[in-house]
Motif scaffolding. Structure first.
Motif, PDB file in Angstrom:
ATOM      1  N   PHE B 624       0.831  -1.199   0.000  1.00 43.97           N
ATOM      2  CA  PHE B 624       0.000   0.000   0.000  1.00 43.97           C
ATOM      3  C   PHE B 624       0.875   1.262   0.000  1.00 43.97           C
ATOM      4  O   PHE B 624       0.610   2.216  -0.728  1.00 43.97           O
ATOM      5  CB  PHE B 624      -0.919  -0.034   1.226  1.00 43.97           C
ATOM      6  CG  PHE B 624      -1.947   1.058   1.258  1.00 43.97           C
ATOM      7  CD1 PHE B 624      -2.670   1.412   0.116  1.00 43.97           C
ATOM      8  CD2 PHE B 624      -2.224   1.735   2.444  1.00 43.97           C
ATOM      9  CE1 PHE B 624      -3.624   2.415   0.146  1.00 43.97           C
ATOM     10  CE2 PHE B 624      -3.177   2.739   2.483  1.00 43.97           C
ATOM     11  CZ  PHE B 624      -3.865   3.080   1.327  1.00 43.97           C
ATOM     12  N   LEU B 627       2.412   1.628  -3.394  1.00 45.08           N
ATOM     13  CA  LEU B 627       1.398   2.105  -4.336  1.00 45.08           C
ATOM     14  C   LEU B 627       1.123   3.592  -4.124  1.00 45.08           C
ATOM     15  O   LEU B 627       0.914   4.347  -5.070  1.00 45.08           O
ATOM     16  CB  LEU B 627       0.090   1.316  -4.169  1.00 45.08           C
ATOM     17  CG  LEU B 627       0.082  -0.127  -4.681  1.00 45.08           C
ATOM     18  CD1 LEU B 627      -1.142  -0.857  -4.168  1.00 45.08           C
ATOM     19  CD2 LEU B 627       0.109  -0.164  -6.198  1.00 45.08           C
ATOM     20  N   SER B 628       1.107   4.006  -2.867  1.00 48.19           N
ATOM     21  CA  SER B 628       0.797   5.404  -2.554  1.00 48.19           C
ATOM     22  C   SER B 628       2.024   6.295  -2.667  1.00 48.19           C
ATOM     23  O   SER B 628       1.953   7.488  -2.423  1.00 48.19           O
ATOM     24  CB  SER B 628       0.242   5.522  -1.143  1.00 48.19           C
ATOM     25  OG  SER B 628      -0.732   4.562  -0.924  1.00 48.19           O
ATOM     26  N   ARG B 629       3.160   5.689  -2.956  1.00 49.91           N
ATOM     27  CA  ARG B 629       4.408   6.409  -3.166  1.00 49.91           C
ATOM     28  C   ARG B 629       4.764   7.302  -1.968  1.00 49.91           C
ATOM     29  O   ARG B 629       5.216   8.427  -2.122  1.00 49.91           O
ATOM     30  CB  ARG B 629       4.346   7.213  -4.460  1.00 49.91           C
ATOM     31  CG  ARG B 629       3.955   6.323  -5.636  1.00 49.91           C
ATOM     32  CD  ARG B 629       3.710   7.088  -6.897  1.00 49.91           C
ATOM     33  NE  ARG B 629       4.937   7.396  -7.614  1.00 49.91           N
ATOM     34  CZ  ARG B 629       5.677   6.517  -8.269  1.00 49.91           C
ATOM     35  NH1 ARG B 629       5.328   5.244  -8.261  1.00 49.91           N
ATOM     36  NH2 ARG B 629       6.749   6.868  -8.911  1.00 49.91           N
ATOM     37  N   SER B 631       3.057   9.024   0.094  1.00 50.10           N
ATOM     38  CA  SER B 631       2.338  10.258   0.402  1.00 50.10           C
ATOM     39  C   SER B 631       1.270  10.020   1.467  1.00 50.10           C
ATOM     40  O   SER B 631       0.282   9.326   1.234  1.00 50.10           O
ATOM     41  CB  SER B 631       1.687  10.803  -0.871  1.00 50.10           C
ATOM     42  OG  SER B 631       0.630  11.654  -0.527  1.00 50.10           O
ATOM     43  N   PHE B 634      -2.231  11.240   0.558  1.00 51.65           N
ATOM     44  CA  PHE B 634      -2.904  10.374  -0.397  1.00 51.65           C
ATOM     45  C   PHE B 634      -3.408   9.101   0.286  1.00 51.65           C
ATOM     46  O   PHE B 634      -4.500   8.618   0.001  1.00 51.65           O
ATOM     47  CB  PHE B 634      -1.952  10.031  -1.547  1.00 51.65           C
ATOM     48  CG  PHE B 634      -2.611   9.235  -2.639  1.00 51.65           C
ATOM     49  CD1 PHE B 634      -3.532   9.823  -3.484  1.00 51.65           C
ATOM     50  CD2 PHE B 634      -2.316   7.881  -2.804  1.00 51.65           C
ATOM     51  CE1 PHE B 634      -4.147   9.087  -4.478  1.00 51.65           C
ATOM     52  CE2 PHE B 634      -2.932   7.150  -3.792  1.00 51.65           C
ATOM     53  CZ  PHE B 634      -3.849   7.752  -4.641  1.00 51.65           C
ATOM     54  N   GLU B 637      -6.537   9.900   1.972  1.00 57.02           N
ATOM     55  CA  GLU B 637      -7.592  10.076   0.967  1.00 57.02           C
ATOM     56  C   GLU B 637      -8.125   8.718   0.493  1.00 57.02           C
ATOM     57  O   GLU B 637      -9.327   8.489   0.433  1.00 57.02           O
ATOM     58  CB  GLU B 637      -6.980  10.839  -0.217  1.00 57.02           C
ATOM     59  CG  GLU B 637      -7.969  11.642  -1.035  1.00 57.02           C
ATOM     60  CD  GLU B 637      -7.240  12.343  -2.175  1.00 57.02           C
ATOM     61  OE1 GLU B 637      -7.651  12.158  -3.320  1.00 57.02           O
ATOM     62  OE2 GLU B 637      -6.233  13.036  -1.901  1.00 57.02           O
ATOM     63  N   MET B 638      -7.195   7.809   0.198  1.00 61.03           N
ATOM     64  CA  MET B 638      -7.594   6.475  -0.264  1.00 61.03           C
ATOM     65  C   MET B 638      -8.339   5.720   0.836  1.00 61.03           C
ATOM     66  O   MET B 638      -9.311   5.019   0.576  1.00 61.03           O
ATOM     67  CB  MET B 638      -6.359   5.667  -0.681  1.00 61.03           C
ATOM     68  CG  MET B 638      -5.705   6.120  -1.949  1.00 61.03           C
ATOM     69  SD  MET B 638      -6.800   6.112  -3.377  1.00 61.03           S
ATOM     70  CE  MET B 638      -6.653   4.420  -3.937  1.00 61.03           C
ATOM     71  N   LEU B 641     -11.822   6.998   1.030  1.00 57.34           N
ATOM     72  CA  LEU B 641     -12.569   6.511  -0.124  1.00 57.34           C
ATOM     73  C   LEU B 641     -12.970   5.051   0.089  1.00 57.34           C
ATOM     74  O   LEU B 641     -14.108   4.653  -0.173  1.00 57.34           O
ATOM     75  CB  LEU B 641     -11.694   6.654  -1.375  1.00 57.34           C
ATOM     76  CG  LEU B 641     -12.341   6.275  -2.700  1.00 57.34           C
ATOM     77  CD1 LEU B 641     -13.508   7.198  -2.998  1.00 57.34           C
ATOM     78  CD2 LEU B 641     -11.321   6.356  -3.827  1.00 57.34           C
ATOM     79  N   PHE B 642     -12.037   4.277   0.604  1.00 54.45           N
ATOM     80  CA  PHE B 642     -12.294   2.856   0.815  1.00 54.45           C
ATOM     81  C   PHE B 642     -13.375   2.660   1.878  1.00 54.45           C
ATOM     82  O   PHE B 642     -14.268   1.828   1.744  1.00 54.45           O
ATOM     83  CB  PHE B 642     -11.007   2.151   1.249  1.00 54.45           C
ATOM     84  CG  PHE B 642     -11.134   0.653   1.316  1.00 54.45           C
ATOM     85  CD1 PHE B 642     -11.137  -0.105   0.160  1.00 54.45           C
ATOM     86  CD2 PHE B 642     -11.277   0.007   2.528  1.00 54.45           C
ATOM     87  CE1 PHE B 642     -11.262  -1.488   0.216  1.00 54.45           C
ATOM     88  CE2 PHE B 642     -11.412  -1.370   2.592  1.00 54.45           C
ATOM     89  CZ  PHE B 642     -11.400  -2.114   1.422  1.00 54.45           C
ATOM     90  N   GLN B 645     -16.608   3.474   0.116  1.00 54.99           N
ATOM     91  CA  GLN B 645     -16.992   2.671  -1.043  1.00 54.99           C
ATOM     92  C   GLN B 645     -17.129   1.186  -0.705  1.00 54.99           C
ATOM     93  O   GLN B 645     -18.047   0.525  -1.188  1.00 54.99           O
ATOM     94  CB  GLN B 645     -15.944   2.867  -2.146  1.00 54.99           C
ATOM     95  CG  GLN B 645     -16.277   2.195  -3.465  1.00 54.99           C
ATOM     96  CD  GLN B 645     -17.510   2.777  -4.106  1.00 54.99           C
ATOM     97  OE1 GLN B 645     -17.740   3.974  -4.037  1.00 54.99           O
ATOM     98  NE2 GLN B 645     -18.327   1.932  -4.701  1.00 54.99           N
ATOM     99  N   ASN B 646     -16.229   0.684   0.141  1.00 55.99           N
ATOM    100  CA  ASN B 646     -16.196  -0.750   0.371  1.00 55.99           C
ATOM    101  C   ASN B 646     -17.501  -1.326   0.952  1.00 55.99           C
ATOM    102  O   ASN B 646     -17.972  -2.352   0.478  1.00 55.99           O
ATOM    103  CB  ASN B 646     -14.983  -1.099   1.254  1.00 55.99           C
ATOM    104  CG  ASN B 646     -14.863  -2.577   1.495  1.00 55.99           C
ATOM    105  OD1 ASN B 646     -15.184  -3.068   2.568  1.00 55.99           O
ATOM    106  ND2 ASN B 646     -14.434  -3.317   0.483  1.00 55.99           N
ATOM    107  N   PHE B 678      -5.569  -2.547  -5.645  1.00 52.23           N
ATOM    108  CA  PHE B 678      -4.990  -1.201  -5.608  1.00 52.23           C
ATOM    109  C   PHE B 678      -4.844  -0.678  -4.188  1.00 52.23           C
ATOM    110  O   PHE B 678      -4.130   0.280  -3.948  1.00 52.23           O
ATOM    111  CB  PHE B 678      -5.828  -0.224  -6.434  1.00 52.23           C
ATOM    112  CG  PHE B 678      -5.484  -0.266  -7.894  1.00 52.23           C
ATOM    113  CD1 PHE B 678      -4.283   0.236  -8.342  1.00 52.23           C
ATOM    114  CD2 PHE B 678      -6.353  -0.829  -8.813  1.00 52.23           C
ATOM    115  CE1 PHE B 678      -3.946   0.183  -9.676  1.00 52.23           C
ATOM    116  CE2 PHE B 678      -6.025  -0.884 -10.151  1.00 52.23           C
ATOM    117  CZ  PHE B 678      -4.825  -0.380 -10.591  1.00 52.23           C
ATOM    118  N   MET B 679      -5.576  -1.296  -3.243  1.00 49.66           N
ATOM    119  CA  MET B 679      -5.448  -0.863  -1.849  1.00 49.66           C
ATOM    120  C   MET B 679      -4.369  -1.678  -1.126  1.00 49.66           C
ATOM    121  O   MET B 679      -4.197  -1.550   0.080  1.00 49.66           O
ATOM    122  CB  MET B 679      -6.770  -1.027  -1.104  1.00 49.66           C
ATOM    123  CG  MET B 679      -7.863  -0.087  -1.543  1.00 49.66           C
ATOM    124  SD  MET B 679      -7.452   1.656  -1.329  1.00 49.66           S
ATOM    125  CE  MET B 679      -7.341   1.789   0.440  1.00 49.66           C
TER     126      MET B 679
END
Lengths: 122, 737
Positions: B624, B627-629, B631, B634, B637-638, B641-642, B645-646, B678-679
């Motif tokens: 993770f 993937l989030s580099r 940040s 970010f 934020e993810m 969102l999860f 949405q999940n 992606f998570m």
């Protein structure tokens, strides 16, 4: 590079967008083929399209078929990013051309390399 | 205490019943007198009324008599009219009074008055008609006197009654006043008693509660003290043990006479035993305190079994018994779970088996029982041909401090904790254990445990890691930060053996000074040191010196959360003392291997290294973060969102699963597979892939349901882990890291 990401999965869109922005690209994201067509109609300067195959509204393959009929200019580079196992065969059967095919989960190092390669040929 | 409470309750109950009865009685009595008083008043009113009527009647009769006389003597018709008026008024008065007297003491007197009055009134009846004849005699004055006399009699009777009634009234008033006063007094008394009892009860309760609190605090303090003591003891014992074991190993590699070799062997063996006993006791106290937590990492069953087989091969050879090891080839090579604890289970069972067997064989076999939905159920059997366990003791052997019989301890030694620990460890992993034994024939322990199959790419195998061993050192500079001289020596020998060039400093402050002037490829850091400890030193290496050099913690603490504490301080890995040469090598190799692999992400490595580390089940932090580099914004934020949405996705999938809509299941699972990937939730993404395939090919409702039952809680866990991560990140922002 000007990159358009077409994916119905919000996480894929965000993650891919975050990554490509970080790599210094200009990124636009849309959720399906229909939105993508509308966007391209207005801004026909896309150099690379990252495309998911299975999406609601207008799927990846249908989008590509319509796109090839719609634009007179040379097509943008097509990079498929899909979780479908047999997506490559499907595209082959439909006679649709593309530049790269990546399976999800995607390896970003490989994606970087692919986009570098595309930048060279552009 | 209990009897005291019961008697208080009884007293309260009885006394309140009595008070209620008293109050009711008093109220009824008071009410009775009030009613009587009101009746009395009514009687009094009637008596007054009658005496008024009697007065009017007397006037009327007197007037009647006077008119009668006037008319009689004058013959004037005007008198006749008045005479008739008085006559009818007197009759009306008489009839009004008639109702009152019957049944009263003046009944006789009134009867006489009525008779006389009627006689008087009738005497002149028809007088108007016969007046012209003039033959009517005027009334006899005697009759009027008699009437007046009767009236007087009635009057005096009435006034007597009245006085009596008035007297009664006073009496009733007094009595009812007394009762009311009594009632009020009693009410106040009862209320007072109630309040006193209540206060006493509350006091008692408060006292009991305080006692309870004290006892609880005492128990907690004791537990904490015990834990602290255990942690301290383990530190104090492990540090010298590290030196003993390490130097024994080193000395055995030097040239020794055969006697010396024997002695060294004895020293090594005894030290190992001692360490095992200490570990047993510590493990057991951890299990008892509920602080034993299992790791969830990918491991190779083959490695675990090999290690154990090598460990006991030697011992079995010494005792001239066979050691047979068998692994079912159908078992997936990589599993997900706690290899340390699995090793511990096997070591305990095998060491018992070897200990209690003097001839024949000891066997370890691992079989695959079932594999379903990515979870492999394994059966481990540890068999021996030893002394066996008496029938009546079979059920007791898993209890702590119990061995087959008391002679066992004398003959074979041991703490009697081993099997209790094994049972607890098996149960902690939701497994089962049972034993089959025949005295004198042998024993078989059967352990059943389930592990999820791991599909992660395996690390390079042992051969290649040994190859790196020579390359690893390569005269690269390593900084050793350690205050204990013996441990310094030991680690130096190990490190130089791997081919490193070693600098040694005795505390964190010196380490920082050294790092300012010299570049190192690796730092080995003791955590407990004077001046500046390992955690703070590492924090300052990361924040002040901005160095990303891998730091490996060397810790003698085995307390819960030690690993996380190290990782949180910015350390990359840790090794617990005492350690063997190979263990140290593996940790170093892991670090050097990792830094090599992460090269493409090196731009973000610095920011990723600063992100929090903790043990997760569903969320792969490395994945993770990469993937989030790196940040943090970010990531948050993810995560948000999860979190949003999940649950929606899960509900959609659940609807599809419930209605057996395979097309919808396939589409949703396909989309979620991508999201989860992606998570950085690799395991969940894999399960989702299975779900997608099931919906497409098998369309087996049962399997789909079972899989969903894994996925749903898995997603919930993932959301929890993300929220922990977000919390950690926000805490770090507040702390200014």
């Amino acid at each position: 590079m000007n990159i358009l990401i077409i994916d119905d999965d919000v996480f894929a869109k965000k993650m891919l967008g975050h990554h490509l922005l970080d790599m210094g690209h200009t990124v636009t994201t849309v959720s399906n083929g229909q939105e993508a067509l509308l966007h391209i109609e207005r801004n026909n300067n896309m150099e690379v399209i990252l495309l998911d195959l299975f999406m609601p509204q207008l799927s990846g393959p249908s989008f590509l078929l319509l796109l090839s009929k719609q634009t007179r200019k040379p097509l943008p580079k097509i990079v498929i990013v899909s979780g479908a196992r047999d997506g490559e065969n499907l595209l082959k059967d439909l006679g649709i051309a593309y530049d790269y095919y990546f399976h999800k989960p995607i390896d970003f190092t490989l994606l970087n390399k692919a986009i570098e390669e595309l930048a060279k040929t552009a | 205490m209990n009897s005291l409470r019961v008697s208080t309750k009884a007293v309260v109950t009885v006394s309140s019943l009595i008070s209620i009865a008293l109050v009711v009685f008093i109220a009824v009595t008071a009410n009775f007198y009030v009613t009587k008083m009101s009746e009395n008043n009514q009687e009094l009113y009637k008596a007054y009324n009658i005496s008024e009527l009697l007065k009017t009647f007397k006037n009327n009769m007197t007037a009647f008599d006077a008119q009668q006389r006037n008319y009689f003597y004058t013959g004037d018709a005007a008198f006749l009219e008045q005479y008739q008026q008085k006559q009818s008024e007197a009759r009306r008065g008489l009839s009004k009074m008639e109702e009152y007297f019957p049944g009263r003491p003046q009944e006789g007197a009134f009867e006489r008055l009525r008779r006389l009055s009627y006689k008087k009134l009738l005497e002149t009846k028809g007088m108007s008609m016969s007046s012209e004849n003039g033959n009517l005699l005027p009334g006899n004055n005697n009759s009027m006197d008699e009437i007046n006399q009767a009236i007087e009699e009635l009057n005096s009777g009435l006034s007597e009654t009245t006085q009596e009634l008035i007297a009664n009234n006073g009496e009733y008033l007094n009595v009812s006043k007394k009762w009311s006063l009594l009632e009020t007094l009693l009410g106040v008394l009862v209320a007072l008693a109630g309040v006193i009892i209540l206060f006493r009860d509350i006091n008692l309760r408060n006292k009991l509660e305080a006692e309870l609190r004290n006892a609880k605090k005492q128990a907690e303090d004791n537990a904490n003290m015990k834990e602290q003591f255990m942690a301290n003891m383990s530190h104090e014992i492990r540090t010298p043990m590290n030196a003993i074991l390490g130097f024994s190993d080193l000395m055995r590699k030097t040239k020794l006479s055969s006697d010396q070799e024997q002695y060294m062997k004895a020293i090594s063996a005894s030290s190992s035993n001692l360490l095992n006993i200490i570990n047993d006791i510590l493990d057991f106290s951890k299990i008892e305190a509920g602080k034993m937590h299992l790791e969830k990492i990918a491991f190779e069953l083959g490695d675990v079994v090999n290690t154990v087989a090598v460990m006991f091969g030697e011992r079995a050879r010494e005792k001239k018994i066979d050691l047979e090891v068998h692994i079912d080839p159908a078992i997936p090579p990589r599993l997900f779970g706690d290899p340390t604890r699995l090793t511990q289970i096997m070591v305990n069972l095998l060491s018992n088996a070897v200990k209690f067997t003097s001839q024949g064989m000891v066997g370890l076999s691992c079989e695959l029982k079932t594999i379903e939905m990515g979870v492999a159920q394994l059966v481990f059997r540890v068999k021996d041909t030893g002394i066996g366990i008496p029938n009546d003791k079979v059920n007791m052997i898993f209890e702590r401090f119990n061995q087959g019989n008391s002679e066992t301890t004398r003959k074979y030694g041991g703490t009697g904790l081993g099997l209790a620990i094994v049972k607890n460890l098996v149960e902690l992993q939701n497994g089962t254990i049972y034993v089959k034994s025949r005295e004198g024939k042998g024993t078989e322990f059967v352990v059943t445990v389930s592990y999820p199959v791991s599909y992660h790419e395996g690390d390079e195998n042992q051969e290649t890691s040994r190859e790196i061993q020579r390359r690893t050192g390569d005269n690269r500079p390593v900084l050793l930060v350690e205050d204990n001289v013996l441990n310094q020596q030991l680690a130096r020998v190990y490190l130089e053996g791997f081919g490193f060039v070693v600098d040694i400093v005795a505390n964190g402050a010196l380490a920082l000074e050294m790092l300012r002037v010299k570049k190192f490829d690796l730092i080995l850091m003791d955590v407990q040191m004077p001046v500046l400890d390992g955690y703070d030193t590492t924090r300052r290496i990361r924040s002040e010196l901005k160095l990303l050099t891998p730091v490996i913690a060397m810790t003698a603490h085995v307390t819960e959360g030690e690993k996380e504490k190290c990782l949180n301080a910015g350390m990359n890995d840790y090794i617990s003392k005492p350690f063997r040469e190979t263990q140290l090598f593996d940790v170093i190799d892991r670090q050097i291997g990792n830094s090599h692999k992460q090269e493409p992400e090196s731009k973000h490595a610095a920011s990723i290294a600063r992100l929090p580390r903790f043990v997760t089940q569903m969320l792969n932090l490395d994945e993770f973060y990469s993937l989030s580099r790196g940040s943090a914004d970010f990531i948050v934020e993810m995560a948000e969102l999860f979190d949003e949405q999940n649950p929606v996705d899960i509900e959609e999938l659940e609807n599809a699963v419930v209605t057996n809509n395979f097309i919808a299941i396939r589409a949703t699972a396909h989309r979620m597979k991508s999201s989860l990937g992606f998570m950085g939730m690799i395991e969940l993404a894999r399960l989702m892939g299975e779900m997608e395939l099931l919906a497409e090919k098998d369309q087996d409702q049962n399997k789909i349901n079972k899989l969903f039952m894994l996925i749903k809680p898995g997603c919930a866990t993932a959301r929890e882990e993300l929220s922990v991560l977000v919390k950690r990140l926000s805490e770090e922002v507040i702390n200014g890291n």
